[in-house]
Design an enzyme around this catalytic site. Structure first.
Site, PDB file in Angstrom:
ATOM      1  N   PRO A 188     -10.032   3.489  -2.801  1.00 15.08           N
ATOM      2  CA  PRO A 188     -10.192   2.760  -4.047  1.00 15.08           C
ATOM      3  C   PRO A 188      -9.637   1.353  -4.037  1.00 15.08           C
ATOM      4  O   PRO A 188      -8.438   1.157  -4.021  1.00 15.08           O
ATOM      5  CB  PRO A 188      -9.414   3.606  -5.066  1.00 15.08           C
ATOM      6  CG  PRO A 188      -8.911   4.780  -4.343  1.00 15.08           C
ATOM      7  CD  PRO A 188      -8.966   4.471  -2.909  1.00 15.08           C
ATOM      8  N   GLU A 189     -10.513   0.417  -4.060  1.00 13.30           N
ATOM      9  CA  GLU A 189     -10.169  -0.911  -4.547  1.00 13.30           C
ATOM     10  C   GLU A 189     -10.796  -0.960  -5.929  1.00 13.30           C
ATOM     11  O   GLU A 189     -11.409   0.005  -6.381  1.00 13.30           O
ATOM     12  CB  GLU A 189     -10.736  -1.998  -3.626  1.00 13.30           C
ATOM     13  CG  GLU A 189      -9.930  -2.145  -2.354  1.00 13.30           C
ATOM     14  CD  GLU A 189      -9.535  -3.596  -2.074  1.00 13.30           C
ATOM     15  OE1 GLU A 189      -9.621  -4.430  -2.991  1.00 13.30           O
ATOM     16  OE2 GLU A 189      -9.145  -3.883  -0.941  1.00 13.30           O
ATOM     17  N   ARG A 205      -3.447  11.815   0.511  1.00 10.85           N
ATOM     18  CA  ARG A 205      -2.137  11.191   0.731  1.00 10.85           C
ATOM     19  C   ARG A 205      -1.200  11.310  -0.465  1.00 10.85           C
ATOM     20  O   ARG A 205      -0.028  10.994  -0.352  1.00 10.85           O
ATOM     21  CB  ARG A 205      -2.316   9.723   1.134  1.00 10.85           C
ATOM     22  CG  ARG A 205      -2.931   9.583   2.504  1.00 10.85           C
ATOM     23  CD  ARG A 205      -3.159   8.149   2.874  1.00 10.85           C
ATOM     24  NE  ARG A 205      -1.925   7.457   3.186  1.00 10.85           N
ATOM     25  CZ  ARG A 205      -1.875   6.178   3.526  1.00 10.85           C
ATOM     26  NH1 ARG A 205      -2.974   5.463   3.583  1.00 10.85           N
ATOM     27  NH2 ARG A 205      -0.726   5.616   3.802  1.00 10.85           N
TER      28      ARG A 205
END
Length: 270
Positions: free
Chosen positions: A2-3, A110
DNA sequence: CGCTGACCCTGACGGC
DNA sequence: TGCCGTCAGGGTCAGC
């Protein structure tokens, strides 16, 4: 993943399936995220009707009359709509089952992502002190110029600082600096107004273009695999260290700024 | 206040 | 085949 373009694409993808829907049930399988998932989140959300799906910076906000669910996808998170009774897979940490057919599923290998409950009127420390949205009129070259005076840190680190402008991650910071012809390691305070104006324009351009392509890639992502690859083909510098510059043909160099890799062209960026 | 580095966590990949 | 080091799109925080 995700940007900002990915977060905005996710927002647009889930919005039509969420608006007006009631939350039937919330299941938390793993609460140890960037911050612990609030233990009372399921009970607060259950029965609430989603009245809006907004984005601020890289946060997604599901609005209800009781309060808002705020979601950050971190480095590896995703929020996808999955069909009912689809069995959870590894790292499927949270399910938000909606009235009707689908379930909003939060997956994050993560676990740098996070879920928050925002009660009405409660202070929101993570949202306060945030800079302007990059695609808003409040963000322009003059803003960057004014904030950067006297600052000796690298311009790339500067534009990735959420207090300066939100939503500019490592990929698009690198790309915009290349397109504006600015060396990523240059001191932020030593970039002229004219060059900051170019930089602001390129940040807006590159983000807008990525959002458009993300939308195309994920058009059918309800029940799909949700793996976008929209930006790879157009990257000028990110991930291309050692490869030839697309403008001048010279080899792209790499340096590290604030623990992040920064690829640039010694000839085209000064 | 500005800046640097550590840290949170899993998975992919290259070298040996 | 496996083990090890390195790196990855995020952001916060302590310390100087």
């Amino acid at each position: 993943m995700p940007e900002l373009p990915e977060v905005e694409t996710t927002r647009r993808g889930i919005e039509p399936h969420c608006l007006g829907r009631r939350v039937r049930r919330v299941t938390v399988r793993e609460s140890r995220l960037r911050w612990p998932v609030p233990p009372d989140l399921p009970q607060r959300l259950r029965g609430a009707v989603i009245r809006g799906v907004d984005r601020r910076a890289k946060y997604l906000l599901l609005r209800t009359a009781r309060g808002d669910l705020m979601v950050h996808l971190g480095m590896s998170g995703s929020l996808r709509l999955v069909p009912p009774r689809e069995p959870p897979r590894t790292h499927d940490h949270v399910d938000i089952e909606l009235q009707g057919d689908y379930c909003l599923r939060f997956n994050d290998p993560r676990r740098f992502g996070s879920l928050h409950w925002l009660a009405p009127g409660e202070p929101t420390p993570l949202l306060d002190h945030l800079g302007p949205e990059p695609l808003s009129d409040a963000f322009d070259g003059a803003w960057l110029y004014r904030l950067s005076r006297g600052r000796r840190g690298a311009v790339k680190t500067f534009i990735m600082d959420g207090k300066v402008v939100v939503g500019v991650g490592n990929i698009y910071a690198s790309e915009a600096l290349f397109l504006a012809g600015i060396h990523p390691g240059r001191a932020a305070g030593r970039v002229s107004l004219a060059r900051y104006e170019r930089l602001a324009v390129q940040i807006k351009r590159v983000l807008t273009s990525a959002i458009e392509q993300g939308g195309t890639t994920l058009r059918d992502f309800v029940g799909g695999d949700g793996k976008p690859g929209y930006f790879a083909q157009q990257l000028r510098v990110y991930g291309r260290a050692g490869a030839p510059c697309r403008a001048c043909g010279g080899p792209l160099k790499e340096l590290r700024l604030g623990q992040r890799s920064s690829v640039y062209c010694v000839t085209c960026q000064r």
